[in-house]
Design a protein around this motif. Structure first.
Motif, mmCIF file in Angstrom:
data_model
loop_
_atom_site.group_PDB
_atom_site.id
_atom_site.type_symbol
_atom_site.label_atom_id
_atom_site.label_comp_id
_atom_site.label_asym_id
_atom_site.label_seq_id
_atom_site.Cartn_x
_atom_site.Cartn_y
_atom_site.Cartn_z
ATOM 1 N N TRP A 1 -7.912 143.433 -13.824
ATOM 2 C CA TRP A 1 -9.659 142.690 -14.146
ATOM 3 C C TRP A 1 -9.694 141.574 -14.913
ATOM 4 N N SER A 2 -9.126 141.562 -15.562
ATOM 5 C CA SER A 2 -9.214 140.041 -16.483
ATOM 6 C C SER A 2 -9.449 139.093 -16.369
ATOM 7 N N TRP B 1 -14.695 144.416 -20.910
ATOM 8 C CA TRP B 1 -14.954 144.263 -21.987
ATOM 9 C C TRP B 1 -13.367 144.398 -23.119
ATOM 10 N N ASP B 2 -12.543 145.649 -22.201
ATOM 11 C CA ASP B 2 -11.224 145.553 -23.405
ATOM 12 C C ASP B 2 -10.060 144.222 -22.738
ATOM 13 N N ALA B 3 -10.148 143.380 -22.751
ATOM 14 C CA ALA B 3 -9.882 142.489 -22.025
ATOM 15 C C ALA B 3 -8.890 142.049 -23.428
ATOM 16 N N SER B 4 -7.930 141.391 -23.172
ATOM 17 C CA SER B 4 -6.819 140.931 -24.570
ATOM 18 C C SER B 4 -7.885 139.410 -24.706
ATOM 19 N N GLY B 5 -7.407 138.964 -26.099
ATOM 20 C CA GLY B 5 -7.642 137.531 -26.527
ATOM 21 C C GLY B 5 -7.516 136.711 -25.966
ATOM 22 N N SER B 6 -8.561 135.839 -25.077
ATOM 23 C CA SER B 6 -8.594 134.173 -24.661
ATOM 24 C C SER B 6 -8.212 133.052 -25.024
ATOM 25 N N PHE C 1 -5.604 142.193 -28.697
ATOM 26 C CA PHE C 1 -6.140 143.710 -28.280
ATOM 27 C C PHE C 1 -6.917 145.202 -28.860
ATOM 28 N N GLY C 2 -8.098 145.248 -28.624
ATOM 29 C CA GLY C 2 -9.172 145.828 -29.333
ATOM 30 C C GLY C 2 -8.797 147.023 -29.315
ATOM 31 N N ALA C 3 -7.800 147.532 -27.962
ATOM 32 C CA ALA C 3 -7.995 148.856 -27.411
ATOM 33 C C ALA C 3 -10.187 149.525 -27.633
ATOM 34 N N THR C 4 -11.007 149.032 -26.788
ATOM 35 C CA THR C 4 -11.763 149.566 -26.807
ATOM 36 C C THR C 4 -12.390 150.550 -25.833
ATOM 37 N N GLY C 5 -12.461 151.178 -25.257
ATOM 38 C CA GLY C 5 -12.524 152.469 -24.371
ATOM 39 C C GLY C 5 -12.062 153.260 -25.034
ATOM 40 N N GLU C 6 -10.967 153.810 -23.752
ATOM 41 C CA GLU C 6 -10.302 155.534 -24.568
ATOM 42 C C GLU C 6 -9.158 155.052 -25.309
#
Length: 427
Positions: free
Chosen positions: A29-30, A63-68, A302-307
């Motif tokens: 995805w990212s 929206w829940d990708a790791s930092g880049s 990794f913010g664990a956004t979403g689930e």
């Protein structure tokens, strides 16, 4: 360049030119926001070597990708930090096109998401995190840019990303994007990537001139592992017949959703794959590694956004997870035994739905997936078949001990210790 992908005449699988095509995708995805060109080349070469032939990528930032380390956005960023959805960043799309060109040169089919749920109002994502919403009036310019950038590579367009369709407003976004991409790129197949365990799509998307095939997501909730086969069977029996595939089974080493302790193992993801393809979702399967989809690097957030998932692995470590080889082997079985016309069978006499069975429609090949060892009873006399047992952990082959009693086929317990595939070919 990748040849055009089409739907078979029986509406059950894909074709590339005049040959059957089994869709084996990886989840990245990212990629557009997180992978450097050198990393992308390294990744593509490894997955090509493993036999993957498709890549699922989010066109917009995940929206829940790791930092880049890569500071690039799809839209111009306003002074307040929000996107100006009416001003596209040409550098972003130029970069994304180069990445797609690299993938297509290596034989991959791009499967590109247009609108992930966080960009659309009223979807389930609003309850988790308030994000910038694309104005409905901005969709036309954006989709035109997408078509101009990517359609020359004959991608699949996945109109929605992890989406539900709770209101007319939400449906209007996806309906507008679908109609426009169909008009601009009629040669490209379309589908929807829907929310985990969602089993119904709005009727306007599934009619003859709507999406071309069904994607479902059995997801990452440990309490709903059975949805891999339940949803496959559901979509297989839809009135509007279309190819079916599980586009997001549980990911290799993904933490259980809802922040529950534990991770999905290689066995779990292999089980989800075989249960899916033998239950009606035989057009293909998508693999996911926890660390690849978010393109995670050491030291990045990794913010664990979403689930709400546990921390991912470094993407280079996740690239080497064993589960990818299991999915590659599944594709090899399908291609070697020409399993492009499978029909699920309800002939297992054991008191469990975990054991899944399918046959080719001409009954020339029969397959049974058994996740845990037991004596297997099938309510059919299969004495005209020659059977092998395949240990799906070691890829060793063996011969079963079989009895045929009163119209039933009884496979005695085998000597392997994990999940197996019984593969029978008619003599």
């Amino acid at each position: 360049m990748m040849g055009e992908i089409t739907i078979s005449k029986n509406k059950r699988h894909f074709q590339k030119g005049d040959r059957n095509f089994f869709y084996l995708a990886d989840t990245v995805w990212s990629a557009f926001t997180n992978a450097s060109f050198s990393e992308w080349q390294e990744y593509l070469d490894y997955r090509k070597m493993q036999g993957f032939n498709a890549l699922q990528i989010n066109i917009l930032p995940q929206w829940d990708a790791s930092g880049s380390d890569i500071d690039i956005q799809a839209f111009v960023v306003k002074a307040d930090g929000t996107f100006d959805f009416f001003k596209l960043n040409e550098a972003y799309f130029d970069r994304a096109e180069k990445m797609i060109a690299m993938a297509v040169e290596r034989g991959f089919l791009p499967a590109l998401v247009l609108l992930w749920c966080n960009f659309v109002p009223d979807t389930w994502s609003d309850k988790i995190k308030k994000c910038d919403k694309m104005p409905l009036s901005a969709i036309e310019n954006y989709v035109k840019c997408v078509a101009a950038t990517f359609s020359k590579y004959n991608p699949i367009y996945i109109i929605s990303g992890d989406s539900d369709f709770p209101t007319q407003l939400a449906k209007s976004y996806y309906g507008k994007a679908l109609a426009l991409i169909k008009k601009l790129s009629p040669e490209c197949l379309t589908t929807m990537h829907i929310q985990g365990r969602l089993m119904e799509l709005p009727e306007e998307y599934t009619k003859e001139d709507g999406i071309d095939f069904y994607m479902y997501q059995s997801g990452h909730n440990t309490d709903f592992r059975h949805m891999a086969y339940v949803m496959a069977n559901h979509f297989y029996h839809k009135k509007n017949m279309k190819p079916v595939l599980n586009s997001e089974p549980c990911y290799d080493q993904m933490g259980f959703s809802r922040r529950i302790y534990g991770r999905f193992t290689t066995f779990d993801v292999r089980k989800a794959a075989w249960q899916s393809v033998l239950s009606g979702a035989s057009a293909g399967i998508t693999y996911g590694a926890h660390g690849i989809w978010s393109w995670h690097k050491p030291g990045k957030n990794f913010g664990a956004t979403g689930e709400g998932f546990d921390k991912p692995y470094y993407w280079r470590d996740a690239l080497k997870f064993e589960g990818a080889w299991d999915y590659s082997f599944l594709k090899w079985i399908f291609e070697t035994y020409d399993l492009f016309d499978l029909k699920p069978q309800n002939l297992i006499a054991n008191t469990t739905e975990e054991i899944r069975m399918a046959m080719k429609t001409d009954r020339s090949v029969v397959l049974v997936y058994m996740p845990s060892n037991t004596t297997l009873t099938i309510n059919d006399d299969l004495s005209e078949y020659s059977f092998d047992i395949i240990d799906l952990t070691t890829k060793r082959f063996a011969k079963p001990v079989i009895q045929y009693i009163k119209g039933q086929t009884i496979m005695q317990m085998h000597n392997f210790h994990a999940d197996v595939l019984f593969l029978g070919t008619r003599r």
